[in-house]
Design a protein around this motif. Structure first.
Motif, short mmCIF file in Angstrom:
data_model
loop_
_atom_site.label_atom_id
_atom_site.label_comp_id
_atom_site.label_asym_id
_atom_site.label_seq_id
_atom_site.Cartn_x
_atom_site.Cartn_y
_atom_site.Cartn_z
N TYR A 263 7.99 6.56 -0.70
CA TYR A 263 7.40 5.14 -0.59
C TYR A 263 7.94 4.38 -0.08
N LEU A 264 7.31 3.36 1.12
CA LEU A 264 7.78 2.05 1.61
C LEU A 264 7.27 0.58 1.61
N TYR A 265 7.57 -0.36 1.18
CA TYR A 265 6.10 -1.12 1.58
C TYR A 265 7.59 -2.80 2.22
N LYS A 266 6.98 -2.66 2.98
CA LYS A 266 7.12 -4.39 4.19
C LYS A 266 7.10 -5.64 2.95
N ALA A 267 7.34 -6.30 2.63
CA ALA A 267 7.43 -7.44 1.68
C ALA A 267 6.61 -8.90 2.75
N ILE A 268 5.55 -9.10 2.62
CA ILE A 268 4.82 -9.74 2.76
C ILE A 268 4.96 -11.12 2.71
N SER A 269 4.55 -11.56 0.50
CA SER A 269 4.59 -12.58 0.06
C SER A 269 4.83 -12.06 -1.60
N PHE A 270 6.15 -11.10 -1.66
CA PHE A 270 6.08 -10.18 -2.59
C PHE A 270 7.23 -10.83 -3.91
N ASN A 271 6.28 -11.14 -4.57
CA ASN A 271 7.50 -11.72 -6.29
C ASN A 271 8.18 -10.85 -6.93
N PHE A 272 7.77 -9.71 -7.00
CA PHE A 272 7.78 -8.98 -8.20
C PHE A 272 7.37 -9.39 -9.55
N GLU A 273 6.42 -10.18 -9.08
CA GLU A 273 5.01 -10.12 -10.55
C GLU A 273 3.60 -9.98 -10.27
N MET A 274 3.21 -9.19 -11.08
CA MET A 274 1.21 -8.82 -10.57
C MET A 274 0.55 -9.92 -10.38
N SER A 275 -0.71 -9.80 -9.26
CA SER A 275 -1.81 -10.37 -9.00
C SER A 275 -3.05 -9.47 -9.34
N ASP A 276 -3.54 -10.26 -8.87
CA ASP A 276 -5.34 -9.38 -8.55
C ASP A 276 -4.82 -8.80 -7.22
N ALA A 277 -3.90 -9.20 -6.78
CA ALA A 277 -3.68 -7.78 -5.48
C ALA A 277 -3.08 -7.10 -5.47
N LEU A 278 -2.50 -6.60 -6.33
CA LEU A 278 -1.94 -5.66 -6.80
C LEU A 278 -1.88 -4.38 -7.22
N LYS A 279 -2.91 -3.79 -6.83
CA LYS A 279 -3.58 -2.75 -7.87
C LYS A 279 -3.74 -1.35 -6.86
N ASN A 280 -3.89 -0.22 -7.86
CA ASN A 280 -3.51 1.16 -6.61
C ASN A 280 -4.85 1.17 -5.37
N PHE A 281 -4.83 2.02 -4.49
CA PHE A 281 -5.22 2.33 -3.80
C PHE A 281 -7.21 2.78 -3.84
N ASP A 282 -7.01 3.55 -5.25
CA ASP A 282 -8.43 4.45 -5.86
C ASP A 282 -8.95 3.46 -6.90
N ASP A 283 -8.81 1.92 -7.05
CA ASP A 283 -9.00 0.93 -7.92
C ASP A 283 -9.98 0.22 -7.34
N PRO A 284 -10.78 0.60 -7.90
CA PRO A 284 -12.52 -0.10 -7.79
C PRO A 284 -12.32 -1.28 -7.17
N ALA A 285 -11.84 -2.28 -7.61
CA ALA A 285 -11.38 -3.39 -7.75
C ALA A 285 -10.38 -3.37 -6.21
N CYS A 297 2.02 -1.14 2.95
CA CYS A 297 2.11 0.09 2.53
C CYS A 297 2.88 1.09 3.70
N LYS A 298 3.84 1.48 4.32
CA LYS A 298 4.33 2.07 5.22
C LYS A 298 4.61 3.53 5.13
N GLY A 299 4.73 3.99 3.75
CA GLY A 299 4.87 4.95 3.16
C GLY A 299 3.76 6.03 2.79
N TYR A 300 4.42 6.85 1.20
CA TYR A 300 3.80 7.02 0.57
C TYR A 300 2.40 6.52 -0.35
N GLN A 301 0.80 7.23 0.05
CA GLN A 301 0.48 5.86 -0.73
C GLN A 301 -0.13 6.04 -1.84
N ASP A 302 0.37 5.23 -2.85
CA ASP A 302 0.37 5.52 -4.25
C ASP A 302 0.77 3.57 -4.64
N ASN A 303 -0.05 3.17 -5.14
CA ASN A 303 0.97 1.77 -5.63
C ASN A 303 1.48 2.49 -6.95
#
Length: 596
Positions: A263-285, A297-303
């Motif tokens: 897994y590899l992620y580049k932080a753009i504006s990430f404060n280690f808290e949940m938000s509406d944007a933080l969902k898995n790729f297979d989530d309908p929303a 996401c720069k690595g394994y595609q599973d959030n």
């Protein structure tokens, strides 16, 4: 003689063979009697000795489990680098195929802005390019792209706020058929337009190469020459000095001895808290654009693994030392935090880092990224920008607004562990280290920084640049002292959005935090300007974290408000909010528009 032996042999026949064999067997038996006797008289001792010798030769170190393995980077990756060298890139820009995503001119590429309203904005425009490497005389045989006549890469601008400046940074993405340059297919060429020294990024990563428990990035000073065929150019134009910085991706992980399938992620504006944007790729929303504003996401595609970590951090019933230990590697985390504090690289709270986790491990690791504001205090003062920064932007208070860091740093033993790590790094990274490397690196870049085209866009005088360079070692000493000061300071807090009722407005804020548990009071000021001239509210000594006023006094206007916290011993802190009005920053201030 041969005839004589032949006659004897013929006469003896088969009997001769038997006789000779018997003689030879007797001789061999007689020769081996001492050894056979010795073996028979001491069989157990000899056998045991042999077994022990074999066991010692075959002793194998017990490998730790995958969740016990720390960040073990292959440090030999840096052995090929020469920090005093220059590499020459020659880039010929061409239009891509008609209708493709690279069907753009170089002017289209260079005019892109990726920073709007003080926020990152995804806006990538590509063209095709022939990328070649050589020396001052031009592309060289045996080097990348030599002899190429067709595009072997794409080109776009890179960076965020820097895209608003005249000189751009570029990203070259090599085609698979082009091969690799130093094991890399994505080549980031950074202009560092906000850095008068032009050496900070390289300095940051080169210092980090020998530090344990954390990975660094390969860097290289580069001169870039571009021939823009989309505008009819037939010769190369000198674009000046750049710093090439390795881009963390799957190839980076493999090259550094890490798990390229992880897994590899580049932080753009990430404060280690949940938000509406933080969902898995297979989530309908799931919303890709919203997610990209938080993480890439720069690595394994599973959030899900990252989501689980965020939920753990939010769960106050889970001991933070279980999280930082079992799920975030403790040594890596302490090293990353201590190094950024020691170098005063303050823009690392919600961005400018990567998160990495091996595929089959539960642990996460920090990888540093983008450090061209390290040891920036002298330059900030010379440019008159000190007022843009809050009093909390140093030491541990700089990280207090991120839940992960705040929970960890509330533990006194963790603060001591951080101090120990800062002291450990300070043994080898100090004023003398910085001053020596600054002199070495400036000798390489000075001829180009102080020549066209770079000197034309240098935002400081040559004399100011000399002062900045001379003061970088002292800036590290100040950062070291500010860290220890912050261990005794009152921690900052956030202002919340005011709440409205039918007839009241309620100003609210988070509680400040004092390590000594002193009593804390608050002062609230409200005015129509961010300079707080003629305030309509100016109350002091509040013991609660809210204050109510009559709504009719504020209706239909824009109001600015600030809160300052105090302790009886004289400690104080401001809020971590910061607004920008007419290109001027106001730290510790927030704004509210009250409906009419």
């Amino acid at each position: 003689m041969k005839r004589i032996w032949k006659r004897v042999w013929n006469k003896l026949g088969g009997l001769g063979v038997c006789v000779i064999g018997a003689v030879l067997l007797a001789m061999i038996s007689w020769y081996l009697i001492p050894y056979t006797t010795q073996t028979q008289t001491q069989p157990e001792t000899t056998t045991q000795a042999v077994r022990e010798t074999i066991a010692s030769d075959l002793a194998v170190e017990t490998m730790p489990g995958i969740n016990e393995v720390g960040m073990h980077e292959n440090k030999s990756i840096y052995s090929q680098d020469d920090p005093d060298s220059l590499v020459y890139f020659y880039v010929t820009v061409q239009r891509g195929d008609a209708g493709s995503d690279t069907d753009h001119s170089f002017a289209d590429v260079s005019s892109v802005v990726r920073f709007i309203d003080s926020a990152h904005y995804v806006n990538d425009v590509y063209a095709r390019a022939i990328v070649q490497v050589g020396d001052a005389t031009g592309p060289l045989p045996g080097m990348l792209g030599y002899g190429a006549t067709k595009a072997n890469a794409s080109i776009r601008v890179r960076g965020n706020s820097s895209t608003t400046m005249p000189q751009k940074s570029y990203k070259l993405a090599l085609d698979e058929e082009a091969g690799l340059w130093r094991g890399q297919s994505n080549i980031a060429l950074n202009k560092h337009i906000f850095d008068a020294t032009r050496i900070r990024n390289k300095l940051y990563y080169d210092l980090l190469r020998s530090v344990d428990h954390i990975s660094s990035l390969r860097t290289q000073f580069v001169r870039l020459f571009i021939k823009d065929e989309t505008s009819g150019q037939t010769s190369y134009t000198d674009y000046g000095l750049f710093t090439q910085v390795e881009v963390p991706n799957k190839k980076y992980l493999a090259n550094h001895g890490l798990d390229s399938e992880g897994y590899l992620y580049k932080a753009i504006s990430f404060n280690f808290e949940m938000s509406d944007a933080l969902k898995n790729f297979d989530d309908p929303a799931f919303d890709q654009e919203a997610f990209d504003a938080v993480l890439n996401c720069k690595g394994y595609q599973d959030n899900q693994k990252l989501i689980d970590l965020v939920n753990l951090i939010a769960d106050r019933s889970v001991d933070i030392n279980e999280i930082v230990g079992s799920y975030i590697d403790r040594e890596n985390y302490l090293t990353w935090l201590a190094y950024n504090i020691l170098t005063n690289n303050i823009d690392t709270t919600v961005q400018n880092f990567y998160l990495y986790s091996p595929l089959n491990s539960q642990k996460w690791f920090f990888i540093p990224w983008d450090s061209d504001t390290m040891l920036y205090g002298e330059e900030r003062s010379i440019e008159g920008n000190d007022q843009d920064y809050g009093t909390w932007e140093h030491g541990i208070s700089n990280y207090w607004g991120v839940l992960l860091h705040q929970r960890f740093l509330k533990d006194a033993e963790n603060r001591q562990a951080l101090a120990d790590k800062v002291d450990e790094l300070y043994q080898t990274i100090n004023k003398q280290t910085i001053d020596n490397l600054v002199r070495e690196y400036d000798a390489v870049v000075r001829p180009y920084v102080l020549a066209m085209p770079d000197i034309y866009h240098l935002s400081n005088t040559v004399e100011d640049r000399e002062t900045i360079l001379a003061g970088m070692g002292e800036q590290l000493e100040k950062a070291y002292q500010m860290f220890y000061d912050s261990l005794e300071e009152l921690m900052p807090f956030f202002l919340y959005s005011p709440e409205f009722t039918d007839d009241t407005i309620r100003f609210r804020w988070e509680a400040a935090y004092d390590f000594s548990n002193e009593r804390i009071t608050y002062d609230l000021t409200v005015a129509e300007t961010p300079q707080f001239t003629n305030p309509v509210i100016n109350v002091t000594g509040l013991s609660e974290t809210q204050y109510e006023a009559k709504l009719q006094e504020f209706a239909g206007k824009t109001w600015y408000f600030r809160v300052t916290a105090h302790t009886p011993s004289g400690k104080s802190s401001m809020a971590m909010n910061k607004i920008q009005v007419n290109d001027i920053f106001f730290p510790g201030v927030d704004v509210v528009e009250v409906p009419g």
